[in-house]
Motif scaffolding. Sequence first.
Motif, mmCIF file in Angstrom:
data_model
loop_
_atom_site.group_PDB
_atom_site.id
_atom_site.type_symbol
_atom_site.label_atom_id
_atom_site.label_comp_id
_atom_site.label_asym_id
_atom_site.label_seq_id
_atom_site.Cartn_x
_atom_site.Cartn_y
_atom_site.Cartn_z
ATOM 1 N N PRO A 95 0.860 -1.197 0.000
ATOM 2 C CA PRO A 95 0.000 0.000 0.000
ATOM 3 C C PRO A 95 0.894 1.243 0.000
ATOM 4 C CG PRO A 95 0.076 -0.997 2.180
ATOM 5 C CD PRO A 95 0.943 -1.839 1.313
ATOM 6 N N GLN A 96 1.468 1.551 -1.149
ATOM 7 C CA GLN A 96 2.433 2.665 -1.227
ATOM 8 C C GLN A 96 1.805 3.983 -0.786
ATOM 9 O OE1 GLN A 96 2.051 0.820 -4.267
ATOM 10 N NE2 GLN A 96 3.968 -0.342 -4.368
ATOM 11 N N ASP A 97 0.488 4.101 -0.998
ATOM 12 C CA ASP A 97 -0.155 5.366 -0.595
ATOM 13 C C ASP A 97 -0.068 5.590 0.907
ATOM 14 O OD1 ASP A 97 -1.842 3.176 -0.375
ATOM 15 O OD2 ASP A 97 -3.670 4.261 -0.893
ATOM 16 N N ARG A 98 0.123 4.497 1.673
ATOM 17 C CA ARG A 98 0.262 4.646 3.132
ATOM 18 C C ARG A 98 1.724 4.621 3.557
ATOM 19 N NH1 ARG A 98 -2.450 0.020 5.734
ATOM 20 N NH2 ARG A 98 -3.450 -0.773 3.877
ATOM 21 N N LEU A 99 2.631 4.147 2.682
ATOM 22 C CA LEU A 99 4.031 3.979 3.076
ATOM 23 C C LEU A 99 4.908 4.965 2.309
ATOM 24 C CD1 LEU A 99 4.011 0.065 3.266
ATOM 25 C CD2 LEU A 99 3.936 1.645 5.173
ATOM 26 N N CYS A 100 5.722 4.478 1.382
ATOM 27 C CA CYS A 100 6.720 5.355 0.735
ATOM 28 C C CYS A 100 6.088 6.533 0.005
ATOM 29 C CB CYS A 100 7.583 4.537 -0.214
ATOM 30 S SG CYS A 100 6.650 3.541 -1.411
ATOM 31 N N GLU A 101 5.125 6.267 -0.866
ATOM 32 C CA GLU A 101 4.577 7.357 -1.685
ATOM 33 C C GLU A 101 3.774 8.338 -0.835
ATOM 34 O OE1 GLU A 101 2.601 5.888 -5.206
ATOM 35 O OE2 GLU A 101 4.230 4.481 -5.610
ATOM 36 N N GLY A 102 3.115 7.817 0.172
ATOM 37 C CA GLY A 102 2.343 8.693 1.054
ATOM 38 C C GLY A 102 3.236 9.644 1.852
ATOM 39 N N ASN A 103 4.524 9.330 1.929
ATOM 40 C CA ASN A 103 5.446 10.170 2.690
ATOM 41 C C ASN A 103 6.456 10.882 1.802
ATOM 42 O OD1 ASN A 103 4.894 9.708 5.704
ATOM 43 N ND2 ASN A 103 4.715 7.690 4.787
ATOM 44 N N ALA A 320 -13.402 7.327 4.863
ATOM 45 C CA ALA A 320 -12.176 7.893 5.442
ATOM 46 C C ALA A 320 -11.618 7.018 6.555
ATOM 47 C CB ALA A 320 -12.448 9.294 5.977
ATOM 48 N N ASN A 321 -12.452 6.183 7.142
ATOM 49 C CA ASN A 321 -12.020 5.396 8.303
ATOM 50 C C ASN A 321 -11.896 3.909 8.007
ATOM 51 O OD1 ASN A 321 -11.868 7.240 10.760
ATOM 52 N ND2 ASN A 321 -13.764 7.886 9.753
ATOM 53 N N MET A 322 -11.844 3.563 6.735
ATOM 54 C CA MET A 322 -11.718 2.130 6.456
ATOM 55 C C MET A 322 -10.244 1.732 6.439
ATOM 56 S SD MET A 322 -12.689 1.799 2.481
ATOM 57 C CE MET A 322 -12.582 0.012 2.528
ATOM 58 N N PRO A 323 -9.945 0.484 6.833
ATOM 59 C CA PRO A 323 -8.542 0.072 6.883
ATOM 60 C C PRO A 323 -7.951 -0.255 5.520
ATOM 61 C CG PRO A 323 -9.961 -1.681 7.715
ATOM 62 C CD PRO A 323 -10.841 -0.523 7.414
ATOM 63 N N GLY A 324 -8.783 -0.557 4.548
ATOM 64 C CA GLY A 324 -8.276 -0.942 3.223
ATOM 65 C C GLY A 324 -7.628 0.245 2.514
ATOM 66 N N ARG A 327 -6.596 3.187 -2.812
ATOM 67 C CA ARG A 327 -6.447 2.821 -4.226
ATOM 68 C C ARG A 327 -7.338 1.636 -4.568
ATOM 69 N NH1 ARG A 327 -0.011 2.875 -5.520
ATOM 70 N NH2 ARG A 327 0.243 5.110 -5.365
ATOM 71 N N GLU A 328 -7.395 0.691 -3.634
ATOM 72 C CA GLU A 328 -8.191 -0.515 -3.893
ATOM 73 C C GLU A 328 -9.680 -0.173 -3.959
ATOM 74 O OE1 GLU A 328 -7.029 -3.671 -4.497
ATOM 75 O OE2 GLU A 328 -5.119 -2.637 -4.586
ATOM 76 N N VAL A 329 -10.110 0.755 -3.107
ATOM 77 C CA VAL A 329 -11.521 1.176 -3.113
ATOM 78 C C VAL A 329 -11.846 1.808 -4.467
ATOM 79 C CG1 VAL A 329 -13.234 2.667 -2.016
ATOM 80 C CG2 VAL A 329 -11.465 1.575 -0.629
ATOM 81 N N LYS A 330 -10.921 2.627 -4.935
ATOM 82 C CA LYS A 330 -11.146 3.309 -6.218
ATOM 83 C C LYS A 330 -11.245 2.269 -7.355
ATOM 84 C CE LYS A 330 -9.261 7.295 -8.658
ATOM 85 N NZ LYS A 330 -8.288 6.904 -9.677
ATOM 86 N N HIS A 331 -10.313 1.304 -7.354
ATOM 87 C CA HIS A 331 -10.366 0.268 -8.395
ATOM 88 C C HIS A 331 -11.718 -0.461 -8.328
ATOM 89 C CE1 HIS A 331 -6.216 1.045 -8.929
ATOM 90 N NE2 HIS A 331 -5.721 0.205 -8.057
ATOM 91 N N ALA A 332 -12.135 -0.779 -7.105
ATOM 92 C CA ALA A 332 -13.386 -1.541 -6.933
ATOM 93 C C ALA A 332 -14.578 -0.720 -7.442
ATOM 94 C CB ALA A 332 -13.569 -1.914 -5.466
#
Length: 476
Positions: A95-103, A320-324, A327-332
């Motif tokens: 989940p790069q949006d939460r790790l490297c890319e998010g920072n 806003a408060n979901m753990p997933g 990006r995955e929500v958007k794809h879905a």
Amino acid sequence: MLKFVSTPQRMPDKRAAAARRGDWDEIYREFSAERAAEQASRCSQCGVPFCQVHCPLGNNIPDWLKLTAEGRLEEAYEVAASTNTFPEICGRICPQDRLCEGNCVIEKGFESVTIGAVEKYITDTAWERGWITPPTPLRELPHSVGIIGAGPAGMAAAEQLRRKGYAVHIYDRYDRAGGLMIYGIPNFKLEKPVVLRRWEQYRAAGITFHLNCAVGEDVSLQELRARHDAVLIATGVYKARDIGGPGAGLAGIVPALDYLTASNRKGLGDAVPAFDDGRLNAAGKRVIVIGGGDTAMDCVRTAVRQGAVSVQCLYRRDRANMPGSMREVKHAEEEGVEFVWLSAPEAFVGDRHVAGVRAVRMHLGLPDATGRQQVEPITGSSFTLEADLVIKALGFDPEDLPRMFNAPELALTRWGTLKIDHRTMMTSLPGVFAAGDIVRGASLVVWAIRDGRDAATEIHRYVQATASRPLAVAAE
Ligand SMILES: Cc1cc2nc3c(=O)[nH]c(=O)nc-3n(C[C@H](O)[C@H](O)[C@H](O)COP(=O)(O)OP(=O)(O)OC[C@H]3O[C@@H](n4cnc5c(N)ncnc54)[C@H](O)[C@@H]3O)c2cc1C
């Protein structure tokens, strides 16, 4: 470098949702060499690289981005692989949006560097050009290590130990290596040949796989301890959290991992009777998935591809408060999944087979001690959604390993995960180490890799200090 000022962020081309719905292929196409270099050159090479700081593996991201921008791909791969056992897998499913890319420091206002896509490009290129070779050691050591679990934690440890010269034996109750990377995560996120080719390399390097071998049933932990100089437990977490309430026992309500495993097995060409007879198959059905994590996202998107008539995701909090991953929500959503936010199941309706879910609206209340807002039901807000298949994706807990392994002295934490000394990664049993989800609880592949690599270092240290024949002598 520093091209972020003039060059916009561009991900690899994403396939149209209509095409994605009809197959199991990954959804992004590969970068071209020019596009990879262009996107890598957006890195600002900042003094304190927050991408690296927030990567569980401490990946030296600015360096391999610079090498990619300069077209020095083999070196870029060497740097990426020096800290990461499976960069091509992290490039796909972290989940790069939460790790490297998010920072990434250019995130604000300029949009981050597409780190994951470049990492995938570098490593896929390395595979294509034959730069990735089996991790064979320079010399053999007279010691062996037994690893329980062929998931990312076990495999990462196996590679490191084999490189050092240990005889490595992996025991797994499944018939294929890869753990959740092979049977949990769907093909459209992580194509199975990507996992299988690593397994192939490990076999070529002399790592022995004992598959269809459940420790605790086919062989005991005690036997493995007697057989090897050290043992690593990397068994993951598999006990699905359940949901009660009226109708919870109706047919057609299935656990997420059973559903995903059946789908992955089918894709790998296995005979799966529960898929063929419709029990674990969404084709032609109205599907409701309960949960808001990555497993739920994988279920909804799998159901779409199996030809479900409709797919709804019921989650008790909001977007806003979901753990997933967002990006995955958007794809879905692009693929046609409907999210029913702030809603929790109260009961399952139906005669013998489920016909619907009665749910209640929730609202977010005050934060609890952890800082997370509590959910509270809104009185009188019940509503019913029709369904032919309900998939429960509520998370996983550890199995009872002391009982499974007949080892009551194996200490647990209050969450049921294995208790380890975090400096040595050793459990309460001497010479028995643990890594991955079984220590952390359900987590991420990148953390499993980190733990596996760390465990290998600690096992080496332990064997060196305790084995009857010192390694320095053995290596001569
Ligand atoms: C559906 C799903 C989707 C996910 N998606 C992502 C994602 O997109 N990105 C991400 O980073 N993470 C994701 N994760 C989480 C990630 O897969 C795990 O964190 C990771 O696989 C944990 O690695 P592990 O090696 O600890 O355990 P596992 O991958 O679970 O491997 C454990 C292995 O141990 C074996 N085993 C268990 N008990 C025994 C026994 N008694 N004897 C022998 N073998 C045994 C199992 O068969 C398995 O092969 C997802 C998880 C799920 C369930």
